[in-house]
Design a protein around this motif. Structure first.
Motif: not given
Length: 487
Positions: A29-44
């Motif tokens: 394991l190399t690192k972690m990231k945090i984000g503010s995004g919301v998964l777009p419709t149609g993506q998994t």
């Protein structure tokens, strides 16, 4: 309040996990990231290669394992953060042996916390712990970022881990220079003083190197020569010593010579004293030997002893042959004998007393004498360096103990005496001239020819070399006894 969903493996994460389960690689394991995004419709989530809207990298500060669960921990602060955001997504990245770094696992938060920008009264920090369930936790490693932050609990956990510094310790222990100072290994560009010692793994295990000339070692280690040799290293001179000669033991006892470094003559520390140091100190008598009867002949083994003569001792004392003993050997004498005891030479040896040579020195009752063998004035020579028995030979005690004689004293006073047959007005000549003056002169007639003429007197001003004496005999010589005191 955060409401993180269970983490899921991405498609690439599943492929990497299959390799790990097959034993083809470790899960790094190399690192972690945090984000503010919301998964777009149609993506998994499984199809993501990165966070939807990454905001900050979270360096891995610690990794731990319990059972088949590995936990990685990271800590971040808002220091330097310009814009705040809602922490909606958290991803873990790992190293794939074929694809390189990939998004391994991801989780999302349906009720995210807001992470504010820098600028408030206090700095905001947040700790993230990500739990990964694997079949074998020993297959999981993590790249710990040296700039990552840790909490007190992380630090305590790290310090209590017996394997926390195993790599650093192994590297330290394998370094030749790691314990150079402790083990006294040779070191480059270092100041050494006379008496310093060092060792070297490049030299034979039985070799030790002693600094005989102070200086600074060179930039590269010298090639050490054979035992007994010296070598110049920079401005340092080293002597190669075989340490096997230091403590040769047999049955727990020292059986050979134990060599040491002699301290300076006036050293007053707790260093061990070599025999050379003891000899230089000159304060130790080897023994005391008392004799009640003589004559005796001393041996070389009695050097350093006090020869004590009892009251009933008679006879001579003969010194050992000077050529048979080392220079500097000293013999001490003290006499309680009731008669004079001659301390005499052996053979044709010479005894020096106050620049004079004699064949013997008398020890009277209460006298002491110190004789030293010296090669400075001859092979078979002794010199009297102390004691009361040498006083008669010293110039301040010069004397001539005869019918017409004198005695000098250390104060400068001189006593003279004698007899002379002289006519009235004749001169009495002293055995030696007074250098400075005559304080007192007394003549007396010792053979009475005519009672009425049995008197004698001296001139008003006695001379330095002689004095005029008058008596009642006129031109008839009278025997005059006299005594003079001067300086």
């Amino acid at each position: 309040m955060p409401n993180w969903s269970g983490g899921i493996l991405t498609t690439k994460g599943q492929a990497l996990q299959a390799k790990v389960d097959a034993g083809q690689t470790l899960l790094t394991l190399t690192k972690m990231k945090i984000g503010s995004g919301v998964l777009p419709t149609g993506q998994t989530l499984q199809g993501l290669n990165d966070l939807v809207a990454p905001e900050m990298i979270v360096p891995i500060s610690a990794v731990s394992a319990e059972g088949n669960v590995s936990t990685i921990t990271g800590v971040i602060t808002n220091a330097g953060l310009t814009n705040g955001f809602n922490v909606r997504e958290l991803g873990v990245f790992a190293q794939d042996p074929t694809l390189g770094e990939i998004l391994y696992s991801i989780t999302t938060d349906s009720a995210p916390d807001y992470f504010p920008p820098e600028g408030g009264a206090i700095t905001v920090s947040e700790e993230f712990n990500y739990h990964i369930t694997v079949s074998n936790a020993s297959n999981v490693t993590a790249v710990l970022n040296s700039s990552g932050l840790v909490t007190v609990s992380i630090l305590q956990q790290h310090n209590s881990d017996p394997n926390a510094h195993s790599e650093a310790i192994a590297k330290h222990n394998s370094s030749l220079n790691a314990h150079a100072g402790l083990l006294r290994l040779w070191q480059p560009i270092r100041a050494y003083v006379a008496g310093d010692i060092c060792y070297s793994p490049t030299g034979a295990s039985y070799k030790r190197f002693e600094c005989t000339v102070a200086g600074t070692s060179g930039a590269t280690e010298p090639t050490w020569p054979a035992v007994g040799s010296t070598i110049v290293d920079g401005t340092v001179t080293w002597k190669v010593v075989d340490i096997k000669n230091f403590l040769p033991l047999a049955g727990g006892m020292v059986t050979g010579d134990v060599l040491g470094i002699t301290a300076s003559q006036l050293d007053n520390s707790k260093k061990l004293a070599t025999t050379e140091f003891v000899k230089k100190a000159g304060l130790q008598l080897a023994a005391t030997a008392q004799y009640t009867a003589g004559p005796i002949t001393l041996s070389a083994a009695q050097a350093g002893q006090l020869i004590d003569l009892a009251s009933g001792y008679t006879g001579t004392i003969t010194l050992p042959a000077a050529a048979s003993i080392p220079d500097g050997s000293i013999y001490y004498f003290w006499s309680g004998a009731n008669v004079a005891v001659p301390v005499q030479r052996s053979g044709s040896d010479t005894i020096y007393v106050n620049n004079s040579t004699v064949t013997s020195i008398n020890l009277n009752s209460g006298d002491s004498l110190i004789l030293m063998k010296t090669g400075a004035v001859g092979v078979g020579a002794w010199i009297a360096i102390g004691g009361t028995a040498r006083l008669p030979f010293i110039s301040q005690f010069g004397s001539s103990i005869t019918g017409n004689g004198y005695q000098k004293l250390p104060s400068g006073l001189i006593l003279q005496w004698g007899t002379a047959a002289i006519v009235s007005g004749g001169a009495v000549t002293y055995p030696i001239a007074f250098p400075n003056g005559v304080y007192w002169f007394v003549p007396a007639v010792t053979a009475v020819i005519n009672f009425n003429s049995a008197y004698a007197s001296a001139a008003a001003a006695p001379g330095l070399a002689s004095t005029i004496v008058y008596h009642g005999g006129g031109t008839t010589p009278y025997n005059i006894s006299w005594m003079a005191i001067g300086k």
